[in-house]
Design a protein around this motif. Structure first.
Motif, PDB file in Angstrom:
ATOM      1  N   ARG A 287       7.681  10.712   4.243  1.00  0.00           N
ATOM      2  CA  ARG A 287       7.366  12.112   3.871  1.00  0.00           C
ATOM      3  C   ARG A 287       5.733  12.217   3.955  1.00  0.00           C
ATOM      4  NH1 ARG A 287      11.205  14.110  -1.085  1.00  0.00           N
ATOM      5  NH2 ARG A 287      13.013  14.170   0.010  1.00  0.00           N
ATOM      6  N   PRO A 288       5.253  13.347   4.317  1.00  0.00           N
ATOM      7  CA  PRO A 288       3.531  13.328   4.329  1.00  0.00           C
ATOM      8  C   PRO A 288       3.123  13.154   3.014  1.00  0.00           C
ATOM      9  CG  PRO A 288       4.862  15.201   5.527  1.00  0.00           C
ATOM     10  CD  PRO A 288       5.963  14.350   4.789  1.00  0.00           C
ATOM     11  N   GLY A 289       2.050  12.230   2.929  1.00  0.00           N
ATOM     12  CA  GLY A 289       1.400  11.701   1.733  1.00  0.00           C
ATOM     13  C   GLY A 289       1.904  10.736   0.850  1.00  0.00           C
ATOM     14  N   THR A 290       2.890  10.091   1.523  1.00  0.00           N
ATOM     15  CA  THR A 290       3.696   8.999   0.972  1.00  0.00           C
ATOM     16  C   THR A 290       3.425   7.715   1.649  1.00  0.00           C
ATOM     17  OG1 THR A 290       5.821   9.115   2.054  1.00  0.00           O
ATOM     18  CG2 THR A 290       5.357  10.460  -0.201  1.00  0.00           C
ATOM     19  N   ILE A 291       3.670   6.555   1.028  1.00  0.00           N
ATOM     20  CA  ILE A 291       3.613   5.295   1.426  1.00  0.00           C
ATOM     21  C   ILE A 291       5.188   4.537   1.231  1.00  0.00           C
ATOM     22  CG2 ILE A 291       2.492   3.099   1.517  1.00  0.00           C
ATOM     23  CD1 ILE A 291       0.383   4.356   0.052  1.00  0.00           C
ATOM     24  N   LEU A 292       5.652   4.007   2.626  1.00  0.00           N
ATOM     25  CA  LEU A 292       7.024   3.288   2.494  1.00  0.00           C
ATOM     26  C   LEU A 292       6.553   1.790   2.699  1.00  0.00           C
ATOM     27  CD1 LEU A 292       9.622   5.585   4.041  1.00  0.00           C
ATOM     28  CD2 LEU A 292       8.907   5.339   1.506  1.00  0.00           C
ATOM     29  N   ILE A 293       7.514   0.911   2.171  1.00  0.00           N
ATOM     30  CA  ILE A 293       7.383  -0.176   2.454  1.00  0.00           C
ATOM     31  C   ILE A 293       8.673  -1.115   2.581  1.00  0.00           C
ATOM     32  CG2 ILE A 293       5.254  -0.612   0.915  1.00  0.00           C
ATOM     33  CD1 ILE A 293       6.733  -2.000  -1.125  1.00  0.00           C
ATOM     34  N   ASP A 294       8.869  -2.212   3.449  1.00  0.00           N
ATOM     35  CA  ASP A 294      10.059  -2.715   3.286  1.00  0.00           C
ATOM     36  C   ASP A 294      10.469  -3.732   2.675  1.00  0.00           C
ATOM     37  OD1 ASP A 294       8.517  -4.910   4.017  1.00  0.00           O
ATOM     38  OD2 ASP A 294       9.801  -5.835   5.823  1.00  0.00           O
ATOM     39  N   ASP A 295      11.781  -4.274   2.513  1.00  0.00           N
ATOM     40  CA  ASP A 295      12.335  -5.438   1.586  1.00  0.00           C
ATOM     41  C   ASP A 295      11.144  -6.339   1.447  1.00  0.00           C
ATOM     42  OD1 ASP A 295      14.377  -4.020   1.313  1.00  0.00           O
ATOM     43  OD2 ASP A 295      15.622  -5.154   2.782  1.00  0.00           O
ATOM     44  N   GLY A 296      10.597  -6.987   2.647  1.00  0.00           N
ATOM     45  CA  GLY A 296       9.909  -8.282   2.374  1.00  0.00           C
ATOM     46  C   GLY A 296       8.464  -7.953   1.517  1.00  0.00           C
TER      47      GLY A 296
END
Length: 336
Positions: A287-296
């Motif tokens: 979403r705009p303004g957010t940060i996503l990261i993966d499992d690693g």
């Protein structure tokens, strides 16, 4: 810009200063003088992206070209490589230098024009242009060499710090992307000057955040920047800094940011593999303004109190049936 009547003088100086003299050799003569063959020289020139005649007997080459072929042959890692690796090396070098040169054209011409404008009006105009051209080229050459040496030193240090060995292209890195929301729509409404200002603000803001937090820029492509860091923690700090600094720049669109951590293929300055694809796909669903990261990355940061991680539901994206994203935030921004 440089007066049109002086362009011939500029061209003449460029031939002499940049190409190490006038064009006076054919491809056959280059091969003879460098101790190679026309197949190698032709392949090298095409890979580097240099325009040349299809004829082996066209007079297109200078002393610098002969020296370059000899230098290419002297690098054992290149001379002993297969044709594909030789071409890939030359192509990557040529593309990087071509992009730099295209940008620097206006800089060189503007510098020449400024020096000509400040010159003694009584001086020979052609000599003035010649002096200004040689000076601008020499100064820019010094800056190019300085920047290259510094970047090479940093790249070598990073490589040795992570225990990379020569010939091993796989490294464990964090890879991230940040892109502007609504960029396509903006390009339809912004004046070219406004678009240039927007891109400059985006590139400046993201580059500062990336380099100050221990990462490095892989590439900027329009509305997106790709970056890397040696650890998930460094990449997380970069991602947070990018979002926070962008919010402080008035008129800059919101960003989507994502990162992944794991083994990547390092090839000619770019990164490839599942980790890169994961980071790219997560950027698309953020979403705009957010940060996503993966499992690693989530696993690497789980016990780090500097970050807050919220586990989200798995999503389906192109190339991944189940991709589990995790929301990265600072602890003091979490709603209680």
């Amino acid at each position: 810009m440089v007066p049109s009547e002086m362009s011939e003088t500029v061209q003449s100086v460029i031939e002499s200063a940049l190409l190490d003299g006038a064009r006076k050799y054919t491809r056959v003569e280059v091969a003879e003088r460098s101790g190679t063959n026309t197949t190698l020289t032709g392949r090298l020139w095409r890979a580097l992206g240099f325009p040349s005649s299809s004829s082996e007997h066209a007079v297109d080459y200078t002393e610098a070209d002969i020296t370059a072929v000899r230098t290419f042959e002297q690098l054992a890692v290149l001379s002993s490589a297969g044709q594909r690796n030789q071409a890939a090396t030359a192509r990557t070098l040529g593309q990087g230098m071509a992009r730099l040169a295209e940008w620097q054209v206006d800089l060189v011409l503007s510098e020449i024009a400024d020096q000509v404008a400040d010159a003694d009006p009584a001086a020979d105009p052609r000599e003035t242009v010649r002096t200004a051209t040689e000076g601008a080229i020499a100064t820019l050459e010094q800056l190019n060499v300085y920047a290259w040496r510094r970047h090479l030193a940093e790249a070598l240090s990073r490589s040795m710090d992570t225990g990379a060995t020569a010939g091993d292209p796989v490294r464990e890195l964090a890879v991230g992307f940040a892109d502007m929301v609504g960029y396509t729509r903006l390009t339809r409404h912004l004046h070219p000057d406004e678009l240039s200002t927007l891109l400059e603000a985006f590139e400046s803001t993201t580059t500062t955040a990336i380099t100050e937090d221990g990462g490095w820029v892989i590439k900027h492509v329009g509305d997106e920047v790709m970056f890397a860091a040696e650890s998930a923690a460094d990449a997380a700090r970069i991602a947070l800094a990018i979002q926070e600094s962008t919010m402080m720049v008035a008129g800059t669109p919101e960003l989507r940011v994502a990162l992944a951590f794991g083994p990547v293929l390092h090839r000619f300055g770019d990164l490839y593999g599942s980790v890169v694809n994961t980071a790219s796909r997560l950027t698309g669903v953020a979403r705009p303004g957010t940060i996503l990261i993966d499992d690693g990355a989530a696993d690497a940061l789980e016990s780090d109190t500097e970050f807050d991680i919220k586990h989200l539901r798995s999503v389906r994206v192109r190339g991944f049936n189940r991709l589990r994203p995790h929301l990265l935030r600072r602890p003091d921004t979490v709603e209680r």
